[in-house]
Write an enzyme that holds these catalytic residues in place. Structure first.
Site: not given
Ligand code: GRF
Length: 205
Positions: A13, A58, A84, A100, A102, A134, A167
């Site tokens: 990503n 943490r 984390r 984020n 997801h 959040t 994504e």
């Molecule tokens: C992705 O599937 C994202 O949605 C999730 O963790 C994965 C990260 O993949 N939160 P990358 O490190 O971006 O390849």
């Protein structure tokens, strides 16, 4: 104008965000062995490690992470596969400018193993969500979603790959909207200003 990305692993990503021309001030990782770090460095982006194992609590880790982030004074902090759980104090510090991605159509399947769980549930659609962070894990106002079909005979890997492609499409788009001032948080919802904004993040068959 810029963004700080937080990663823990592969960084695909992150790569999509860099490829989209988003101004990234730095990439931070809680793991020195995150593959994405080398990739960021090769692209000339500062790659910084704040090892969570070096901190007793943490809170102490999150304070060090925040200090590292604030050195770049980013407008936006984007979690991109950052594994984390963040403290409420950290989340509050970046309220409204922490996002984020997801790998599910939230509010379905928060948490881990989303692809396996979607298959086990017999879901016919699956997908991904970009949302503001959040204090509650994998909740928070939704900015963009993209759905994909679950196909007969799908494996976890095949489904994950189909979702990941989306994504890489919607995360840069959502960040661009944020930087362009197109996002308005209205209670639990996000309004995307601009006529074609919702269409741009729509489903792909
Ligand atoms: C992705 O599937 C994202 O949605 C999730 O963790 C994965 C990260 O993949 N939160 P990358 O490190 O971006 O390849």
């Amino acid at each position: 104008m810029s963004v700080v990305l937080l990663i823990s692993g592969r960084g695909s990503n992150m790569q999509a965000i860099l490829d989209a021309g988003i101004p990234v001030a730095a990439v931070l990782s809680n793991r020195a062995d995150a593959a994405g770090l080398a990739l960021a460095a090769r692209r000339g982006v500062p790659a910084v490690v704040v090892e969570h194992r070096d901190f007793a609590t943490r809170e102490a880790f999150d304070a060090a992470l925040a200090a590292a982030i604030d050195r770049y004074a980013p407008r936006l902090v984007a979690l991109a596969g950052f594994l984390r759980v963040l403290t409420p104090g950290f989340v509050a510090r970046y309220a409204g400018r922490l996002v984020n991605i997801h790998p599910s159509l939230l509010p379905e399947f928060p948490g881990l193993d989303t692809h396996a769980r979607a298959l086990a549930a017999g879901a016919k659609r699956h997908g991904c969500t970009v949302h503001f962070v959040t204090a509650q894990l994998d909740h928070g106002p939704i900015i963009a979603q993209a759905g994909v079909p679950v196909l007969p005979g799908d494996t976890e890997q095949a489904l994950a790959a189909r979702v990941l492609e989306q994504e890489h499409r919607i995360y840069p788009q959502a960040i661009r909207w944020f930087l362009d001032g197109q996002l308005a948080i209205e209670g639990e919802r996000v309004r995307v200003k601009g006529a074609h904004a919702q269409l741009a993040a729509g489903d792909r068959a």
